[in-house]
Design a protein around this motif. Structure first.
Motif, mmCIF file in Angstrom:
data_model
loop_
_atom_site.group_PDB
_atom_site.id
_atom_site.type_symbol
_atom_site.label_atom_id
_atom_site.label_comp_id
_atom_site.label_asym_id
_atom_site.label_seq_id
_atom_site.Cartn_x
_atom_site.Cartn_y
_atom_site.Cartn_z
ATOM 1 N N THR A 260 0.804 -1.221 -0.124
ATOM 2 C CA THR A 260 -0.046 0.024 -0.095
ATOM 3 C C THR A 260 0.740 1.140 -0.065
ATOM 4 O OG1 THR A 260 -1.866 -1.171 1.201
ATOM 5 C CG2 THR A 260 -1.940 1.289 1.375
ATOM 6 N N ALA A 261 1.794 1.251 0.788
ATOM 7 C CA ALA A 261 2.784 2.279 0.920
ATOM 8 C C ALA A 261 3.470 2.649 -0.258
ATOM 9 C CB ALA A 261 3.776 2.202 2.032
ATOM 10 N N LEU A 262 3.886 1.358 -1.064
ATOM 11 C CA LEU A 262 4.638 1.579 -2.491
ATOM 12 C C LEU A 262 3.572 2.000 -3.358
ATOM 13 C CD1 LEU A 262 6.711 -1.896 -2.296
ATOM 14 C CD2 LEU A 262 7.664 0.541 -2.342
ATOM 15 N N TYR A 263 2.541 1.354 -3.586
ATOM 16 C CA TYR A 263 1.556 1.968 -4.686
ATOM 17 C C TYR A 263 1.299 3.478 -4.424
ATOM 18 C CZ TYR A 263 0.801 -2.619 -6.577
ATOM 19 O OH TYR A 263 0.887 -3.780 -7.308
ATOM 20 N N ALA A 264 1.268 4.050 -3.265
ATOM 21 C CA ALA A 264 0.826 5.206 -3.006
ATOM 22 C C ALA A 264 1.882 6.454 -3.832
ATOM 23 C CB ALA A 264 0.794 5.696 -1.594
ATOM 24 N N ASN B 51 2.867 6.005 -6.747
ATOM 25 C CA ASN B 51 2.648 6.344 -8.212
ATOM 26 C C ASN B 51 1.610 7.602 -8.232
ATOM 27 O OD1 ASN B 51 3.666 4.381 -9.555
ATOM 28 N ND2 ASN B 51 1.983 2.841 -9.085
ATOM 29 N N GLY B 52 1.120 8.079 -7.204
ATOM 30 C CA GLY B 52 0.174 9.399 -7.223
ATOM 31 C C GLY B 52 1.312 10.523 -7.072
ATOM 32 N N LEU B 53 2.471 10.187 -6.381
ATOM 33 C CA LEU B 53 3.291 11.331 -6.500
ATOM 34 C C LEU B 53 4.183 11.319 -7.519
ATOM 35 C CD1 LEU B 53 4.786 10.537 -2.626
ATOM 36 C CD2 LEU B 53 3.090 12.151 -3.289
ATOM 37 N N TYR B 54 4.410 10.229 -8.113
ATOM 38 C CA TYR B 54 5.357 10.147 -9.468
ATOM 39 C C TYR B 54 4.844 10.909 -10.793
ATOM 40 C CZ TYR B 54 7.721 6.194 -7.159
ATOM 41 O OH TYR B 54 8.556 5.565 -6.400
ATOM 42 N N LYS B 55 3.450 10.965 -10.537
ATOM 43 C CA LYS B 55 2.568 11.690 -11.569
ATOM 44 C C LYS B 55 2.886 13.025 -11.587
ATOM 45 C CE LYS B 55 -1.180 8.219 -12.451
ATOM 46 N NZ LYS B 55 -2.484 7.966 -12.326
ATOM 47 N N GLY C 151 7.881 11.799 -25.334
ATOM 48 C CA GLY C 151 7.756 10.351 -25.601
ATOM 49 C C GLY C 151 7.761 9.774 -24.108
ATOM 50 N N ILE C 152 8.094 10.448 -23.200
ATOM 51 C CA ILE C 152 8.367 9.917 -21.781
ATOM 52 C C ILE C 152 7.520 10.794 -20.757
ATOM 53 C CG2 ILE C 152 9.851 9.623 -19.850
ATOM 54 C CD1 ILE C 152 11.923 8.874 -22.062
ATOM 55 N N THR C 153 6.494 10.206 -19.886
ATOM 56 C CA THR C 153 5.782 11.079 -19.201
ATOM 57 C C THR C 153 6.423 11.039 -17.615
ATOM 58 O OG1 THR C 153 4.528 9.092 -18.586
ATOM 59 C CG2 THR C 153 3.905 10.569 -20.336
ATOM 60 N N HIS C 154 6.049 10.154 -16.818
ATOM 61 C CA HIS C 154 6.523 10.228 -15.350
ATOM 62 C C HIS C 154 7.014 9.029 -15.008
ATOM 63 C CE1 HIS C 154 2.868 8.241 -14.548
ATOM 64 N NE2 HIS C 154 2.043 8.984 -15.404
ATOM 65 N N PRO C 155 7.650 8.811 -13.532
ATOM 66 C CA PRO C 155 8.080 7.597 -13.528
ATOM 67 C C PRO C 155 6.872 6.945 -12.750
ATOM 68 C CG PRO C 155 9.172 9.521 -12.195
ATOM 69 C CD PRO C 155 8.250 9.897 -12.774
ATOM 70 N N TYR C 156 7.116 5.448 -12.531
ATOM 71 C CA TYR C 156 5.870 4.733 -12.162
ATOM 72 C C TYR C 156 6.642 3.520 -11.644
ATOM 73 C CZ TYR C 156 6.178 2.848 -16.628
ATOM 74 O OH TYR C 156 6.685 2.055 -18.020
ATOM 75 N N LEU C 157 5.578 2.695 -10.836
ATOM 76 C CA LEU C 157 6.011 1.544 -9.911
ATOM 77 C C LEU C 157 5.017 0.482 -10.152
ATOM 78 C CD1 LEU C 157 7.579 1.156 -6.550
ATOM 79 C CD2 LEU C 157 5.559 0.121 -6.977
ATOM 80 N N ASN C 158 5.394 -0.816 -10.364
ATOM 81 C CA ASN C 158 4.520 -1.923 -10.751
ATOM 82 C C ASN C 158 5.057 -3.158 -10.083
ATOM 83 O OD1 ASN C 158 2.483 -3.323 -12.390
ATOM 84 N ND2 ASN C 158 4.055 -4.625 -12.721
ATOM 85 N N VAL C 159 4.163 -3.823 -9.599
ATOM 86 C CA VAL C 159 4.363 -5.043 -8.698
ATOM 87 C C VAL C 159 3.966 -6.085 -9.575
ATOM 88 C CG1 VAL C 159 4.266 -6.673 -6.623
ATOM 89 C CG2 VAL C 159 4.461 -4.238 -6.230
ATOM 90 N N GLY C 160 4.910 -7.085 -10.022
ATOM 91 C CA GLY C 160 4.560 -8.083 -11.246
ATOM 92 C C GLY C 160 4.356 -9.402 -10.732
ATOM 93 N N MET C 161 4.806 -9.799 -9.506
ATOM 94 C CA MET C 161 4.919 -11.254 -8.825
ATOM 95 C C MET C 161 4.783 -11.085 -7.569
ATOM 96 S SD MET C 161 7.603 -13.144 -11.275
ATOM 97 C CE MET C 161 7.217 -14.774 -10.509
ATOM 98 N N ILE C 162 3.927 -11.961 -7.078
ATOM 99 C CA ILE C 162 3.897 -12.101 -5.404
ATOM 100 C C ILE C 162 3.846 -13.611 -5.199
ATOM 101 C CG2 ILE C 162 1.421 -11.715 -5.551
ATOM 102 C CD1 ILE C 162 1.936 -10.375 -2.779
ATOM 103 N N GLU C 163 4.308 -13.996 -4.300
ATOM 104 C CA GLU C 163 4.189 -15.383 -3.688
ATOM 105 C C GLU C 163 4.482 -15.660 -2.180
ATOM 106 O OE1 GLU C 163 6.628 -18.053 -3.025
ATOM 107 O OE2 GLU C 163 8.238 -16.548 -3.020
ATOM 108 N N LEU D 25 11.647 3.548 2.545
ATOM 109 C CA LEU D 25 10.114 3.608 2.392
ATOM 110 C C LEU D 25 9.678 2.223 3.062
ATOM 111 C CD1 LEU D 25 7.327 4.647 2.272
ATOM 112 C CD2 LEU D 25 7.489 3.807 -0.405
ATOM 113 N N ILE D 26 10.138 1.033 2.474
ATOM 114 C CA ILE D 26 10.020 -0.201 2.767
ATOM 115 C C ILE D 26 10.492 -0.490 4.106
ATOM 116 C CG2 ILE D 26 10.771 -2.803 2.473
ATOM 117 C CD1 ILE D 26 10.915 -1.909 -0.786
#
Length: 407
Positions: free
Chosen positions: A228-232, A234-238, A246-258, A294-295
């Motif tokens: 939740t803290a990490l995904y938050a 993305n709002g700041l990155y915008k 051709g490049i907008t802003h930084p962003y973060l994605n979580v692609g795998m979890i186990e 942050l983590i």
């Protein structure tokens, strides 16, 4: 006909052969992971040799391949020397992400339907093994250059950062061109791109029976709060905008979890992998330090929770070198003629191996066969495909560009 028109005519006359070559490349899987890609290199070398293009096979030592998280890597280099002058290198990568779900076509079939070829890597970037090889064949058949050299470089670890592909070859001085072009994925000529940081975060708690959850510490609940803290972010990155078109802003994605061990057990460990795209203006060291803080700070507020953070990948952004202008100008000129529209030079949010060459002081751009946008290609999605007409036209642009650069 002038030289450019003769190059076009040669490519048209050999286009069926070019498509069949691409079909053969698609039919040898190169899923990465696991990254057992030497068999594809061997097959590619056979096909190239049948066309009169002798490929050097540079096998990376097993220990280095395994350290990079892969199983086998053989890099291919085809050298065509015409005389004194600059060396232009054309680099495409054969490794791909696994097909995933949702395909209506065989991901390794190379099927053709309604003027499109389907298959994993049809658009990114086995197509440019074909683009570059047939552009060189056309160049030699028609223009018969007497100055400079062309090198074809086919590598297999772009998905894992290029460390045992282009970086390894540059380190060992196997290649060191004056200019380079790397596999493309759209009509544009790409002169800048994002960086990428990938990390694995492991959240530790304490396993317990689900009937007495208070006797354990739920690692999944801890991971949820960290996510939740990490995904938050993305709002700041915008709010951060790149100055590169051709490049907008930084962003973060979580692609795998186990994690976890069973339905009736409080999970004692959960791990996830995140991907942080960095715009060219960002400092990768600062980005990584900020995420780690942050983590750690979030975990510190969770009793019984601890975390381990491991960097998986760090790819710097592509910063354009001023020496790339001959490449940009030639591609734009011939792209406009062949495609009938202006070919813009801009940045992309993807990352590529070109950055490794530019970091070594070698000017490079990204250009090859692709649709108007990456989205149209279904790259990294089901039913990846390429318009055959785009393959034909990109091959003509590369052949014409080589004729200009090696005159």
């Amino acid at each position: 006909m002038n030289t450019y028109e003769q190059l076009d005519a040669w490519i048209d006359a050999h286009f069926d052969e070019q498509v069949q070559f691409l079909q053969q490349l698609i039919r040898v899987p190169t899923d990465t992971p696991p990254g057992n890609n030497a068999p594809h290199a061997e097959r590619t070398a056979e096909l190239l040799q049948a066309m009169g293009l002798e490929a050097e096979q540079h096998t990376v030592p097993e220990a280095e391949v395994h350290a990079a998280g892969l199983q086998s890597i053989t890099n291919l280099v085809v050298r065509r020397r015409y005389g004194a002058g600059k060396t232009v290198l054309l680099n495409a990568h054969g490794d791909v992400v696994p097909p995933g779900e949702g395909w209506t076509k065989n991901p390794y079939g190379g099927e053709i339907e309604d003027g499109k070829i389907y298959g994993r890597a049809a658009a990114v970037s086995k197509c440019d093994f074909s683009t570059y090889a047939f552009a060189v064949r056309a160049l030699e058949a028609v223009a018969q250059p007497t100055h400079g050299s062309v090198e074809l470089l086919f590598t297999y670890d772009e998905e894992f950062g290029g460390e045992v592909g282009p970086a390894w070859l540059l380190k060992h001085k196997i290649v060191h061109p004056d200019l380079m072009i790397a596999a493309g994925f759209s009509y544009q000529v790409i002169t800048a791109h994002n960086g990428c940081l990938q990390m694995e975060v492991t959240v530790h708690g304490k396993m317990a029976h689900a009937a007495i959850p208070e006797s354990g510490v739920d690692a999944l609940q801890g991971a949820t709060q960290i996510l939740t803290a990490l995904y938050a972010q993305n709002g700041l990155y915008k709010q951060v905008t790149s100055g590169v078109k051709g490049i907008t802003h930084p962003y973060l994605n979580v692609g795998m979890i186990e994690g976890g061990t069973n339905t009736n057990v409080v999970p004692g460990r959960v791990s996830f992998k995140l991907d942080r795209r960095m715009i060219p203006e960002e400092n990768p060291a600062v980005v990584e330090a900020t995420l780690r803080t942050l983590i750690a700070d979030t975990a510190a507020q969770l009793p019984g929770i601890s975390v381990d953070v491991k960097r998986i990948l760090l790819c710097n952004a592509l910063q354009p070198l001023t020496g790339n202008q001959p490449l940009v100008e030639a591609i734009q000129k011939h792209g406009k003629t062949v495609f009938g529209e202006d070919i813009p030079a801009l940045g992309t949010p993807l990352y590529t191996d070109v950055r490794l060459f530019c970091e070594a002081g070698i000017p490079g751009v990204v250009y090859g066969a692709g649709p108007r946008t990456v989205l149209e290609s279904h790259a990294k999605r089901a039913d990846e495909r390429l318009e055959l007409e785009d393959l034909r036209r990109a091959t003509k642009v590369i052949a014409r560009t080589l004729a200009d650069l090696l005159h």
